[in-house]
Design an enzyme around this catalytic site. Structure first.
Site, PDB file in Angstrom:
ATOM      1  N   GLN A  40       0.889  -1.333   0.087  1.00 64.00           N
ATOM      2  CA  GLN A  40      -0.004   0.000  -0.016  1.00 64.00           C
ATOM      3  C   GLN A  40       0.860   1.517  -0.128  1.00 64.00           C
ATOM      4  OE1 GLN A  40      -2.823   0.224   3.374  1.00 64.00           O
ATOM      5  NE2 GLN A  40      -3.686   2.083   2.498  1.00 64.00           N
ATOM      6  N   VAL A  65      -4.847   1.655  -3.774  1.00 61.98           N
ATOM      7  CA  VAL A  65      -5.745   1.323  -4.540  1.00 61.98           C
ATOM      8  C   VAL A  65      -6.864   2.676  -4.883  1.00 61.98           C
ATOM      9  CG1 VAL A  65      -5.742  -1.092  -4.658  1.00 61.98           C
ATOM     10  CG2 VAL A  65      -7.228   0.250  -2.771  1.00 61.98           C
ATOM     11  N   TYR A 156     -19.160  -5.484  12.832  1.00 62.88           N
ATOM     12  CA  TYR A 156     -18.786  -5.695  11.730  1.00 62.88           C
ATOM     13  C   TYR A 156     -19.381  -4.423  10.815  1.00 62.88           C
ATOM     14  CZ  TYR A 156     -16.417  -7.720   7.651  1.00 62.88           C
ATOM     15  OH  TYR A 156     -15.598  -7.824   6.535  1.00 62.88           O
ATOM     16  N   LYS A 163     -18.853  -5.550   1.983  1.00 67.29           N
ATOM     17  CA  LYS A 163     -19.176  -6.820   1.593  1.00 67.29           C
ATOM     18  C   LYS A 163     -20.152  -7.313   0.577  1.00 67.29           C
ATOM     19  CE  LYS A 163     -14.770  -7.694   3.462  1.00 67.29           C
ATOM     20  NZ  LYS A 163     -13.601  -7.892   2.219  1.00 67.29           N
ATOM     21  N   ARG A 193      -6.921 -14.329  12.614  1.00 67.26           N
ATOM     22  CA  ARG A 193      -6.203 -13.391  13.332  1.00 67.26           C
ATOM     23  C   ARG A 193      -5.232 -12.676  12.194  1.00 67.26           C
ATOM     24  NH1 ARG A 193      -6.378 -12.475  18.523  1.00 67.26           N
ATOM     25  NH2 ARG A 193      -7.017 -14.575  19.092  1.00 67.26           N
ATOM     26  N   THR A 194      -5.508 -11.539  11.718  1.00 70.90           N
ATOM     27  CA  THR A 194      -4.618 -10.517  10.685  1.00 70.90           C
ATOM     28  C   THR A 194      -4.640  -9.153  11.409  1.00 70.90           C
ATOM     29  OG1 THR A 194      -6.546  -9.994   9.469  1.00 70.90           O
ATOM     30  CG2 THR A 194      -5.102 -11.997   8.651  1.00 70.90           C
ATOM     31  N   LEU A 195      -4.237  -8.408  10.905  1.00 73.45           N
ATOM     32  CA  LEU A 195      -3.947  -6.882  11.072  1.00 73.45           C
ATOM     33  C   LEU A 195      -5.181  -6.359  10.840  1.00 73.45           C
ATOM     34  CD1 LEU A 195      -1.507  -5.224  11.938  1.00 73.45           C
ATOM     35  CD2 LEU A 195      -1.260  -4.369   9.614  1.00 73.45           C
TER      36      LEU A 195
HETATM   37  O1  0WD Z   1     -10.889 -12.723   9.662  1.00 69.85           O
HETATM   38  C1  0WD Z   1     -10.367 -12.147   8.703  1.00 69.85           C
HETATM   39  N1  0WD Z   1      -9.080 -11.563   8.574  1.00 69.85           N
HETATM   40  C2  0WD Z   1     -11.171 -12.096   7.317  1.00 69.85           C
HETATM   41  C3  0WD Z   1     -10.651 -11.142   6.286  1.00 69.85           C
HETATM   42  C4  0WD Z   1     -12.389 -12.823   7.083  1.00 69.85           C
HETATM   43  C5  0WD Z   1     -12.928 -12.719   6.007  1.00 69.85           C
HETATM   44  C6  0WD Z   1     -12.383 -11.691   4.798  1.00 69.85           C
HETATM   45  N2  0WD Z   1     -11.281 -10.995   5.248  1.00 69.85           N
HETATM   46  C7  0WD Z   1     -10.969 -10.007   3.915  1.00 69.85           C
HETATM   47  C8  0WD Z   1     -10.682  -8.405   4.450  1.00 69.85           C
HETATM   48  O2  0WD Z   1     -11.875  -7.792   4.798  1.00 69.85           O
HETATM   49  C9  0WD Z   1      -9.881  -8.195   3.426  1.00 69.85           C
HETATM   50  O3  0WD Z   1     -10.563  -7.992   2.273  1.00 69.85           O
HETATM   51  O4  0WD Z   1      -9.591 -10.395   3.421  1.00 69.85           O
HETATM   52  C10 0WD Z   1      -8.972  -9.382   3.139  1.00 69.85           C
HETATM   53  C11 0WD Z   1      -7.695  -9.352   3.631  1.00 69.85           C
HETATM   54  O5  0WD Z   1      -7.684  -9.291   4.873  1.00 69.85           O
HETATM   55  P1  0WD Z   1      -6.645  -9.514   5.973  1.00 69.85           P
HETATM   56  O6  0WD Z   1      -5.651 -10.400   5.405  1.00 69.85           O
HETATM   57  O7  0WD Z   1      -7.359 -10.039   7.013  1.00 69.85           O
HETATM   58  O8  0WD Z   1      -5.930  -8.379   6.479  1.00 69.85           O
HETATM   59  P2  0WD Z   1      -4.656  -7.587   6.177  1.00 69.85           P
HETATM   60  O9  0WD Z   1      -3.275  -8.436   6.695  1.00 69.85           O
HETATM   61  O10 0WD Z   1      -4.358  -6.413   7.272  1.00 69.85           O
HETATM   62  O11 0WD Z   1      -4.420  -7.072   4.745  1.00 69.85           O
HETATM   63  C12 0WD Z   1      -5.302  -6.052   4.375  1.00 69.85           C
HETATM   64  C13 0WD Z   1      -4.535  -5.168   3.825  1.00 69.85           C
HETATM   65  C14 0WD Z   1      -4.115  -3.760   4.366  1.00 69.85           C
HETATM   66  O12 0WD Z   1      -3.636  -3.874   5.627  1.00 69.85           O
HETATM   67  P3  0WD Z   1      -3.715  -2.784   6.845  1.00 69.85           P
HETATM   68  O13 0WD Z   1      -4.420  -3.681   7.919  1.00 69.85           O
HETATM   69  O14 0WD Z   1      -2.606  -2.125   6.889  1.00 69.85           O
HETATM   70  O15 0WD Z   1      -5.318  -1.805   6.329  1.00 69.85           O
HETATM   71  O16 0WD Z   1      -5.103  -4.481   2.915  1.00 69.85           O
HETATM   72  C15 0WD Z   1      -4.427  -3.459   2.424  1.00 69.85           C
HETATM   73  C16 0WD Z   1      -3.139  -3.068   3.362  1.00 69.85           C
HETATM   74  O17 0WD Z   1      -2.174  -3.515   3.056  1.00 69.85           O
HETATM   75  N3  0WD Z   1      -5.008  -2.033   2.090  1.00 69.85           N
HETATM   76  C17 0WD Z   1      -4.799  -1.540   0.958  1.00 69.85           C
HETATM   77  N4  0WD Z   1      -4.051  -1.444  -0.049  1.00 69.85           N
HETATM   78  C18 0WD Z   1      -4.133  -0.595  -0.990  1.00 69.85           C
HETATM   79  N5  0WD Z   1      -4.796   0.582  -0.843  1.00 69.85           N
HETATM   80  C19 0WD Z   1      -5.610  -0.118   1.096  1.00 69.85           C
HETATM   81  C20 0WD Z   1      -5.587   0.641   0.177  1.00 69.85           C
HETATM   82  N6  0WD Z   1      -6.174   1.801   0.382  1.00 69.85           N
HETATM   83  N7  0WD Z   1      -6.407  -0.263   2.456  1.00 69.85           N
HETATM   84  C21 0WD Z   1      -5.975  -1.675   2.812  1.00 69.85           C
END
Ligand code: 0WD
Length: 268
Positions: A40, A65, A156, A163, A193-195
């Site tokens: 990002q 994005v 949520y 979503k 568990r993610t960021l």
């Molecule tokens: O339980 C969960 N973790 C679930 C996640 C359950 C079901 C779905 N998801 C979805 C999330 O809603 C997301 O769409 O999976 C997707 C990935 O999420 P993740 O892997 O849980 O989270 P993370 O490791 O934080 O990655 C998402 C990343 C962002 O991280 P942070 O936390 O710094 O916002 O998306 C990126 C960024 O790296 N991101 C962007 N990239 C480009 N432009 C932007 C942006 N504006 N905003 C966020």
């Protein structure tokens, strides 16, 4: 030789090694795909470099994005590096932290709604528009969604609406890109568990509930989500488009917690 040998995959949404997109990149790499990862902003550069090293990937490129110019630069880079490609992973979601705690009606704001829709949903449409000239026939676009699109999930809130619109977007995009032989699907992952997840209030409780209520009696891993993404990206899934596939240990079909009813014969 894996089932993605010869495929080129662009992966957006790695923040660190716990990210779902990292699990996806790993699974795709294991199946022989060539990868480009995006990050990002500079704040995440060090982390993405570590991820790229762990994955043995040597191409990373910045992409915020919400910035059209950055999307243009990304696809220019894709074009000069690969000419064309096969798989686009959109694993990005965001809503302001204040929207993800408390009652939906009370905590929703116009600005929060717009930000959640723009980053979590519109970005997929923008990416597909820009990617279309470079996506090969039999190409595959994959995004990540969550059950909060269809059911009320505490805290949520506005992300549930983002979503829901993302899942509708997947169907419309599948309609638009079907003529080019490009498939568009969503994976609805169980809580991991993610960021991003750490921003949702009481996330730990959600993990406990989904473990108790899901038929498999456990939560899922980023590896498991990654493997399904690898399948969807491959020609093995050539007949699947416009779908939401659940990788949630079956939680979405449950009602009462099964473990409570697995009792001995004397009880009724
Ligand atoms: O339980 C969960 N973790 C679930 C996640 C359950 C079901 C779905 N998801 C979805 C999330 O809603 C997301 O769409 O999976 C997707 C990935 O999420 P993740 O892997 O849980 O989270 P993370 O490791 O934080 O990655 C998402 C990343 C962002 O991280 P942070 O936390 O710094 O916002 O998306 C990126 C960024 O790296 N991101 C962007 N990239 C480009 N432009 C932007 C942006 N504006 N905003 C966020």
């Amino acid at each position: 030789m894996g089932f993605l040998t010869g495929k080129k995959a662009l992966v957006l949404g790695i923040a660190n090694q716990k990210s779902i997109a990292f699990g996806i990149a790993q699974a795709m790499k294991n199946q022989g795909a060539d990868l480009i990862l995006t990050y990002q902003n500079e704040r995440l550069k060090k982390r993405i470099d570590q991820c790229a090293e762990a994955l043995k990937v040597d191409r990373v490129f910045p992409c915020e994005v919400t910035e059209e110019a950055q999307l243009d630069r990304l696809f220019q880079y894709i074009h000069t590096t690969w000419d064309s490609f096969d798989i686009l992973i959109h694993s990005i979601g965001f809503a302001p932290a204040d929207e993800l705690k408390g009652d939906f009606l009370e905590s929703s704001t116009r600005e929060g709604f717009q930000i959640a829709q723009d980053i979590s949903t519109y970005s997929l449409i923008a990416l597909c528009q820009k990617a279309k000239p470079y996506l090969n026939h039999n190409g595959s676009v994959i995004t990540l969604t969550y059950l909060g699109a269809e059911r009320i999930i505490p805290h949520y809130n506005v992300m549930g609406l983002a979503k829901a619109s993302l899942e509708a977007g997947v169907r419309y995009l599948a309609g638009s890109l079907g003529a080019e032989g490009i498939r568009v699907n969503a994976i609805s992952a169980g809580p991991i568990r993610t960021l991003a997840a750490s921003g949702i209030k009481h996330f730990r409780k959600m993990l406990q509930y989904s473990e108790q209520f899901s038929p498999l009696g456990r939560n899922v891993s980023t590896e498991e989500v990654g493997n399904v993404a690898a399948f969807l990206g491959s020609d093995l899934a050539s007949g699947i488009t416009g779908q939401t596939l659940y990788v949630d240990a079956g939680f979405n079909i449950s009602s009462l917690p099964l473990y409570n009813f697995k009792t001995s014969n004397e009880e009724s």
